[in-house]
Design a protein around this motif. Structure first.
Motif, PDB file in Angstrom:
ATOM      1  N   LYS A   1      76.310 -20.799 -65.435  1.00  0.00           N
ATOM      2  CA  LYS A   1      76.806 -21.042 -64.498  1.00  0.00           C
ATOM      3  C   LYS A   1      75.648 -21.858 -63.778  1.00  0.00           C
ATOM      4  O   LYS A   1      74.296 -22.258 -64.409  1.00  0.00           O
ATOM      5  N   PHE A   2      75.303 -23.601 -63.047  1.00  0.00           N
ATOM      6  CA  PHE A   2      74.648 -24.765 -63.285  1.00  0.00           C
ATOM      7  C   PHE A   2      73.618 -24.022 -61.890  1.00  0.00           C
ATOM      8  O   PHE A   2      72.683 -24.120 -62.330  1.00  0.00           O
ATOM      9  N   GLN A   3      74.547 -22.734 -61.366  1.00  0.00           N
ATOM     10  CA  GLN A   3      73.541 -22.256 -60.301  1.00  0.00           C
ATOM     11  C   GLN A   3      71.961 -21.850 -60.938  1.00  0.00           C
ATOM     12  O   GLN A   3      70.857 -21.955 -60.488  1.00  0.00           O
ATOM     13  N   ASP A   4      72.189 -20.979 -62.443  1.00  0.00           N
ATOM     14  CA  ASP A   4      71.148 -20.528 -62.650  1.00  0.00           C
ATOM     15  C   ASP A   4      70.059 -21.454 -62.990  1.00  0.00           C
ATOM     16  O   ASP A   4      68.776 -20.948 -63.431  1.00  0.00           O
ATOM     17  N   ILE A   5      70.028 -22.794 -63.362  1.00  0.00           N
ATOM     18  CA  ILE A   5      69.115 -23.758 -63.498  1.00  0.00           C
ATOM     19  C   ILE A   5      68.540 -23.854 -62.306  1.00  0.00           C
ATOM     20  O   ILE A   5      67.667 -24.119 -62.540  1.00  0.00           O
ATOM     21  N   ILE A   6      69.245 -23.704 -60.908  1.00  0.00           N
ATOM     22  CA  ILE A   6      68.536 -24.090 -59.450  1.00  0.00           C
ATOM     23  C   ILE A   6      67.826 -22.674 -59.863  1.00  0.00           C
ATOM     24  O   ILE A   6      66.556 -23.913 -58.385  1.00  0.00           O
ATOM     25  N   ASP A   7      68.280 -22.210 -59.294  1.00  0.00           N
ATOM     26  CA  ASP A   7      67.399 -20.389 -59.696  1.00  0.00           C
ATOM     27  C   ASP A   7      66.314 -20.588 -60.618  1.00  0.00           C
ATOM     28  O   ASP A   7      65.083 -20.072 -59.482  1.00  0.00           O
ATOM     29  N   ALA A   8      66.139 -21.286 -61.811  1.00  0.00           N
ATOM     30  CA  ALA A   8      65.110 -20.938 -62.206  1.00  0.00           C
ATOM     31  C   ALA A   8      64.241 -22.298 -61.908  1.00  0.00           C
ATOM     32  O   ALA A   8      62.989 -22.051 -61.815  1.00  0.00           O
ATOM     33  N   HIS A   9      64.679 -23.385 -61.355  1.00  0.00           N
ATOM     34  CA  HIS A   9      63.798 -24.491 -60.525  1.00  0.00           C
ATOM     35  C   HIS A   9      63.141 -23.878 -59.601  1.00  0.00           C
ATOM     36  O   HIS A   9      61.728 -24.169 -59.773  1.00  0.00           O
ATOM     37  N   THR A  10      63.784 -22.966 -58.870  1.00  0.00           N
ATOM     38  CA  THR A  10      63.016 -22.413 -57.677  1.00  0.00           C
ATOM     39  C   THR A  10      62.128 -21.645 -58.257  1.00  0.00           C
ATOM     40  O   THR A  10      60.664 -21.631 -57.938  1.00  0.00           O
ATOM     41  N   THR A  11      62.441 -20.500 -59.141  1.00  0.00           N
ATOM     42  CA  THR A  11      60.924 -19.827 -59.080  1.00  0.00           C
ATOM     43  C   THR A  11      59.812 -20.520 -59.863  1.00  0.00           C
ATOM     44  O   THR A  11      59.392 -19.962 -59.925  1.00  0.00           O
ATOM     45  N   ASP A  12      60.023 -21.849 -60.799  1.00  0.00           N
ATOM     46  CA  ASP A  12      59.448 -22.478 -61.576  1.00  0.00           C
ATOM     47  C   ASP A  12      58.757 -23.279 -60.206  1.00  0.00           C
ATOM     48  O   ASP A  12      57.152 -23.205 -60.130  1.00  0.00           O
ATOM     49  N   LYS A  13      59.125 -23.576 -59.095  1.00  0.00           N
ATOM     50  CA  LYS A  13      58.112 -24.778 -57.963  1.00  0.00           C
ATOM     51  C   LYS A  13      57.965 -23.534 -56.949  1.00  0.00           C
ATOM     52  O   LYS A  13      56.918 -24.236 -56.715  1.00  0.00           O
ATOM     53  N   ASN A  14      57.693 -22.337 -57.085  1.00  0.00           N
ATOM     54  CA  ASN A  14      57.571 -21.425 -56.629  1.00  0.00           C
ATOM     55  C   ASN A  14      56.016 -20.707 -57.517  1.00  0.00           C
ATOM     56  O   ASN A  14      55.609 -19.583 -56.958  1.00  0.00           O
ATOM     57  N   THR A  15      56.308 -21.458 -58.860  1.00  0.00           N
ATOM     58  CA  THR A  15      54.539 -20.534 -59.140  1.00  0.00           C
ATOM     59  C   THR A  15      53.849 -20.302 -59.018  1.00  0.00           C
ATOM     60  O   THR A  15      53.190 -21.508 -58.328  1.00  0.00           O
ATOM     61  N   PRO A  16      52.259 -19.156 -58.672  1.00  0.00           N
ATOM     62  CA  PRO A  16      51.551 -19.669 -58.124  1.00  0.00           C
ATOM     63  C   PRO A  16      50.409 -20.126 -59.442  1.00  0.00           C
ATOM     64  O   PRO A  16      49.401 -20.307 -59.282  1.00  0.00           O
ATOM     65  N   PHE A  17      50.975 -20.173 -61.187  1.00  0.00           N
ATOM     66  CA  PHE A  17      50.152 -21.326 -61.793  1.00  0.00           C
ATOM     67  C   PHE A  17      50.305 -22.353 -61.410  1.00  0.00           C
ATOM     68  O   PHE A  17      50.967 -23.129 -61.022  1.00  0.00           O
ATOM     69  N   ILE A  18      49.410 -23.500 -61.978  1.00  0.00           N
ATOM     70  CA  ILE A  18      48.965 -24.375 -61.482  1.00  0.00           C
ATOM     71  C   ILE A  18      50.295 -25.292 -61.972  1.00  0.00           C
ATOM     72  O   ILE A  18      50.824 -26.398 -61.985  1.00  0.00           O
ATOM     73  N   PHE A  19      50.679 -24.962 -63.694  1.00  0.00           N
ATOM     74  CA  PHE A  19      51.227 -25.808 -64.609  1.00  0.00           C
ATOM     75  C   PHE A  19      52.649 -25.205 -64.386  1.00  0.00           C
ATOM     76  O   PHE A  19      52.489 -23.868 -64.804  1.00  0.00           O
ATOM     77  N   GLN A  20      53.643 -26.080 -64.168  1.00  0.00           N
ATOM     78  CA  GLN A  20      55.158 -25.815 -64.218  1.00  0.00           C
ATOM     79  C   GLN A  20      56.299 -25.729 -65.349  1.00  0.00           C
ATOM     80  O   GLN A  20      56.108 -26.327 -66.054  1.00  0.00           O
ATOM     81  N   ALA A  21      56.911 -25.213 -66.139  1.00  0.00           N
ATOM     82  CA  ALA A  21      57.277 -24.799 -67.682  1.00  0.00           C
ATOM     83  C   ALA A  21      58.465 -25.797 -67.455  1.00  0.00           C
ATOM     84  O   ALA A  21      58.380 -26.584 -68.354  1.00  0.00           O
ATOM     85  N   MET A  22      58.861 -26.552 -66.054  1.00  0.00           N
ATOM     86  CA  MET A  22      59.934 -26.579 -65.898  1.00  0.00           C
ATOM     87  C   MET A  22      59.101 -27.963 -65.089  1.00  0.00           C
ATOM     88  O   MET A  22      59.632 -29.150 -64.532  1.00  0.00           O
ATOM     89  N   ARG A  23      58.496 -28.656 -65.622  1.00  0.00           N
ATOM     90  CA  ARG A  23      57.605 -29.448 -64.492  1.00  0.00           C
ATOM     91  C   ARG A  23      58.499 -31.010 -64.343  1.00  0.00           C
ATOM     92  O   ARG A  23      57.936 -31.622 -63.478  1.00  0.00           O
ATOM     93  N   LYS A  24      59.699 -31.564 -65.640  1.00  0.00           N
ATOM     94  CA  LYS A  24      59.905 -33.036 -65.202  1.00  0.00           C
ATOM     95  C   LYS A  24      61.214 -32.755 -64.230  1.00  0.00           C
ATOM     96  O   LYS A  24      61.865 -33.587 -64.076  1.00  0.00           O
ATOM     97  N   ILE A  25      61.321 -31.011 -64.369  1.00  0.00           N
ATOM     98  CA  ILE A  25      62.959 -31.596 -63.355  1.00  0.00           C
ATOM     99  C   ILE A  25      63.081 -31.055 -62.084  1.00  0.00           C
ATOM    100  O   ILE A  25      61.686 -30.860 -61.507  1.00  0.00           O
ATOM    101  N   LYS A  26      62.985 -32.056 -61.392  1.00  0.00           N
ATOM    102  CA  LYS A  26      62.908 -31.943 -59.327  1.00  0.00           C
ATOM    103  C   LYS A  26      64.175 -32.137 -58.807  1.00  0.00           C
ATOM    104  O   LYS A  26      65.134 -31.603 -59.943  1.00  0.00           O
ATOM    105  N   ASP A  27      63.957 -31.816 -57.604  1.00  0.00           N
ATOM    106  CA  ASP A  27      65.137 -31.855 -56.983  1.00  0.00           C
ATOM    107  C   ASP A  27      66.417 -33.198 -56.924  1.00  0.00           C
ATOM    108  O   ASP A  27      67.466 -32.412 -57.336  1.00  0.00           O
ATOM    109  N   ILE A  28      65.862 -33.861 -57.070  1.00  0.00           N
ATOM    110  CA  ILE A  28      67.340 -34.797 -57.595  1.00  0.00           C
ATOM    111  C   ILE A  28      67.969 -35.177 -59.313  1.00  0.00           C
ATOM    112  O   ILE A  28      68.961 -35.617 -58.849  1.00  0.00           O
ATOM    113  N   HIS A  29      67.313 -34.255 -59.952  1.00  0.00           N
ATOM    114  CA  HIS A  29      67.846 -33.470 -61.681  1.00  0.00           C
ATOM    115  C   HIS A  29      69.188 -32.700 -60.734  1.00  0.00           C
ATOM    116  O   HIS A  29      69.660 -32.855 -61.744  1.00  0.00           O
TER     117      HIS A  29
END
Length: 275
Positions: A156-184
């Motif tokens: 499901k594409f929703q899994d990618i959206i959920d993963a992106h949300t998790t990545d955005k809310n990470t407490p770490f400085i660097f994001q694993a999916m840093r190239k993925i933005k909401d526009i993607h």
């Protein structure tokens, strides 16, 4: 391609320019708003050159595409002395219909021109964009192996959206999916037509992060299907997108040769896509 509809009087030629025009006497009283363009490109050398264009009103018919393609092939092989090995186009319905009319099919992906077989391909970037657009709307059922057993699971594409949300809310400085933005994930108009957007969504980076979240127990087991599907699409696109002779970090992202793994990979990929 789209062009701006416009009519003007060419005084020296004593004619009105801007109507549909397929060359010779085949001029039609329809205002042109699209252009059908043909380009030649080298296979082993880096060069490309537009060689012909036709003006049409709305979409060209399959009959028009066949005739124009035959004219271009005749000129390229007779006057240009080109050794034409393949044609590439998008999956517009009239393009598909035209290639079928010339004899190409899934079983025999080529047509005969003169005495030579010319292979047909659909443009991989367009196929990638269509795949992502459909994946946003529909889930995909595919076999995945878990614990040595094959199971049918839903990607499901929703899994990618959920993963992106998790990545955005990470407490770490660097994001694993840093190239993925909401526009993607919810592209608007012009962004939905960009190949780079689709390629970054269906990428090794996204698949890897999904596997990481699975290993942490932060996503349900079914998500392995989504990670597998993203990885398969990424590998398939890489296999048609090689820009160098020898492989780098990705073994399929290079030119095809007798030593490369393309042929064996494509045989496996064909069976996967067919099922």
């Amino acid at each position: 391609m789209d062009i701006q509809a416009n009519l003007y009087y060419h005084k020296s030629a004593d004619r009105i320019i801007g109507y549909a025009d397929f060359g010779g006497e085949d001029n039609r009283l329809e205002v042109a708003n699209k252009a059908l363009v043909f380009m030649c490109q080298g296979v082993s050398r880096k060069w490309k050159q537009p060689v012909a264009y036709y003006f049409c009103h709305n979409a060209c018919t399959a009959t028009d595409v066949v005739r124009c393609l035959q004219e271009v092939l005749h000129a390229a092989t007779t006057f240009g002395r080109f050794d034409v090995v393949a044609t590439i186009c998008d999956m517009g319905k009239n393009n598909v219909k035209a290639l079928k009319a010339m004899g190409a099919s899934i079983q025999t992906p080529y047509f005969t021109f003169g005495e030579k077989n010319i292979y047909t391909m659909y443009d991989p970037p367009h196929l990638l964009k269509c795949t992502v657009a459909l994946f946003r709307k529909y889930s995909v059922l595919l076999p995945v192996e878990i614990g040595g057993q094959e199971q049918i699971m839903e990607a499901k594409f929703q899994d990618i959206i959920d993963a992106h949300t998790t990545d955005k809310n990470t407490p770490f400085i660097f994001q694993a999916m840093r190239k993925i933005k909401d526009i993607h994930l919810a592209p608007i108009m012009q962004y939905s037509m960009k190949v780079c957007i689709a390629a970054q969504v269906m990428s090794h980076t996204v698949a890897s992060f999904l596997y990481i979240l699975l290993s942490r127990g932060e996503m349900e087991q079914r998500t392995v299907a989504t990670a597998t599907f993203v990885q398969q699409v990424d590998e398939l696109f890489d296999s048609f997108n090689g820009s160098q002779l020898t492989p780098g970090d990705k073994e399929l992202k290079c030119a095809i040769s007798q030593e490369s793994k393309h042929l064996s990979y494509w045989e496996r990929a064909y069976q996967t896509v067919k099922t």
